[in-house]
Design an enzyme around this catalytic site. Structure first.
Site, PDB file in Angstrom:
ATOM      1  N   ASN A  15       0.871  -1.172   0.000  1.00 33.04           N
ATOM      2  CA  ASN A  15       0.000   0.000   0.000  1.00 33.04           C
ATOM      3  C   ASN A  15       0.909   1.223   0.000  1.00 33.04           C
ATOM      4  O   ASN A  15       1.433   1.618   1.037  1.00 33.04           O
ATOM      5  CB  ASN A  15      -0.907  -0.018   1.227  1.00 33.04           C
ATOM      6  N   ARG A  94      -2.635  -2.184  -3.378  1.00 32.95           N
ATOM      7  CA  ARG A  94      -3.783  -1.306  -3.191  1.00 32.95           C
ATOM      8  C   ARG A  94      -3.610  -0.126  -4.150  1.00 32.95           C
ATOM      9  O   ARG A  94      -2.614   0.598  -4.101  1.00 32.95           O
ATOM     10  CB  ARG A  94      -3.855  -0.797  -1.761  1.00 32.95           C
ATOM     11  N   HIS A 183     -12.354   3.822  -0.149  1.00 36.24           N
ATOM     12  CA  HIS A 183     -12.495   2.861   0.958  1.00 36.24           C
ATOM     13  C   HIS A 183     -13.359   1.669   0.556  1.00 36.24           C
ATOM     14  O   HIS A 183     -13.911   0.974   1.411  1.00 36.24           O
ATOM     15  CB  HIS A 183     -13.108   3.520   2.205  1.00 36.24           C
ATOM     16  N   ARG A 244      -8.926  16.900   6.469  1.00 34.52           N
ATOM     17  CA  ARG A 244      -9.710  17.285   5.286  1.00 34.52           C
ATOM     18  C   ARG A 244     -11.055  17.841   5.710  1.00 34.52           C
ATOM     19  O   ARG A 244     -11.687  17.359   6.650  1.00 34.52           O
ATOM     20  CB  ARG A 244      -9.915  16.071   4.369  1.00 34.52           C
ATOM     21  N   GLU A 389      -8.572  -4.718   5.120  1.00 27.39           N
ATOM     22  CA  GLU A 389      -8.399  -4.497   3.693  1.00 27.39           C
ATOM     23  C   GLU A 389      -7.280  -5.351   3.123  1.00 27.39           C
ATOM     24  O   GLU A 389      -7.346  -5.811   1.974  1.00 27.39           O
ATOM     25  CB  GLU A 389      -8.115  -3.015   3.438  1.00 27.39           C
TER      26      GLU A 389
END
Length: 404
Positions: A15, A94, A183, A244, A389
């Protein structure tokens, strides 16, 4: 979840971020970590690799300014030193943005690289880092098949009424300007696990999944498929996040440029790096720090938590429109799995959904513990489900490559 491979398979999962590289070797049959770690501060003064193997944690300090290629070279040596290389069957990557090119995980070839490169224009920070990781891994693991697993793929089942923006249609046709969502691997995984927990067939269940970490998103999942999600063209849209801002008035851009002389880069930095929980609290983007400060009486920390929970509750409530009926709200991700405070605040605002919180179960469901946190008489359930994940990536990679 995908069908398990018949034979034990170990997959190296990568990732890659712009300045970090998370890695793990996963047993695709069980989801167990064989080795896992994180390389961070890549390209900076003091990069390092921290990893865990057989319960022992180790740190490797790297020379200044070392980047992804050098880290993967070091990772190859590390894997060989621990005699793990012969057990590997694939490398799973990923990939954050697959655009409309990819609706499922794929074996990486030249055509796939072209598609990922094109989609990278929609998320340049993530996309280019993903491409760096792929090229470095291909050079270092020449004999292993490489598989791309896309954050956006799960959301490709959304209808155009959910994914289109009310902009000139030509922007979508010519440049792919639309909502993609992210996601997806996490939302897919926790929906499947929650269906098992509640003994419901995934193809006949309605869930609202809240993945809450430094990045946050909500997904409406109907009969196992994503029908709407809060992130959009980029991972900036939607909920308040660590740094964010989430949803804002687009007119802010004009105000910042004409009245405050902001450049496009300064606006991007403001919205992505200096806003969210950090911007409101003026303390931290870490939810644990903010919760501690709020308990101690810090007013801005309280405000940050209340805003975060209010926006999250509103988003969950909005997804009753596409679902109409709700089996469970799912909390996952670092915040979702560990913050009993935030789960309590959110669910109290969603009492009209018939969810009654069990305070002790909510407190117990932390630190990797899955379970129901609603009372038995609740009309809809609330569930904490740790995400995995990496296991989904390993499963997809093993299944795609097992016939090669």
């Amino acid at each position: 979840m995908p069908t398990l491979p018949k034979k034990p398979n170990h997959v190296l999962v990568l990732n890659c971020g712009s300045s970090s590289l998370k890695f793990a070797i996963i047993d695709a049959n069980t989801g167990k970590d064989i080795i896992s770690g994180l390389a961070e501060r890549l390209g900076a003064d003091a990069p390092s690799i921290k990893y865990k193997f057989k319960g022992e944690k180790t740190t490797i300090k790297l020379a200044a300014n070392q980047a992804h290629a050098h880290v993967i070279d070091t990772l190859v040596d590390l894997i060989k030193d621990h005699n793990l290389d012969e057990q590997l069957v694939a490398v799973g990557h990923r990939v954050v943005h697959g655009g409309e090119h990819f609706t499922q995980s794929v074996l990486i070839d030249e055509r796939v690289i072209v598609g990922i490169t094109q989609a990278a224009t929609l998320a340049p920070l993530h996309g280019h880092a993903n491409l760096l990781g792929i090229s470095s891994a291909q050079a270092s693991f020449k004999n292993l098949p490489q598989v791309a697993v896309f954050d956006t793929a799960f959301h490709q089942t959304m209808d155009e009424v959910a994914y289109l923006y009310a902009l000139p249609y030509q922007l979508y046709k010519d440049f792919g300007v639309r909502r993609y969502g992210f996601h997806g691997t996490s939302h897919f995984y926790v929906a499947g696990q929650t269906a098992k927990l509640l003994a419901l067939p995934i193809e006949n269940s309605n869930f609202i999944s809240a993945h809450l970490g430094n990045g946050c998103s909500v997904c409406a999942i109907k009969n196992g498929k994503s029908v709407d999600t809060s992130m959009g063209l980029t991972p900036l849209e939607g909920l308040i996040m660590g740094t964010r801002c989430g949803d804002i008035d687009p007119g802010l851009f004009n105000f910042l440029t004409t009245q405050l002389d902001y450049t496009a880069q300064q606006i991007d930095d403001l919205l992505n790096q200096k806003s969210g929980l950090l911007g409101i609290s003026e303390l931290s983007n870490d939810c644990r720090t903010i919760e501690e400060a709020a308990i101690a009486g810090n007013q801005q920390a309280m405000l940050a938590l209340n805003m975060f929970c209010y926006r999250l509750a509103k988003q969950i409530a909005a997804y009753m429109v596409p679902l109409q009926q709700l089996d469970a709200v799912i909390f996952t991700g670092g915040i979702g799995e560990n913050s009993d405070i935030i789960r309590d605040k959110v669910l109290k605002q969603l009492a009209f959904l018939g969810i009654n919180l069990d305070p002790q179960a909510n407190l117990d469901a932390r630190f990797g513990q899955a379970g129901l946190i609603s009372t038995a008489d609740s009309r809809s359930k609330a569930v904490v489900m740790p995400t995995n994940e990496e296991w989904v990536i390993a499963l997809d990679a093993a299944n795609i490559t097992k016939e090669l």
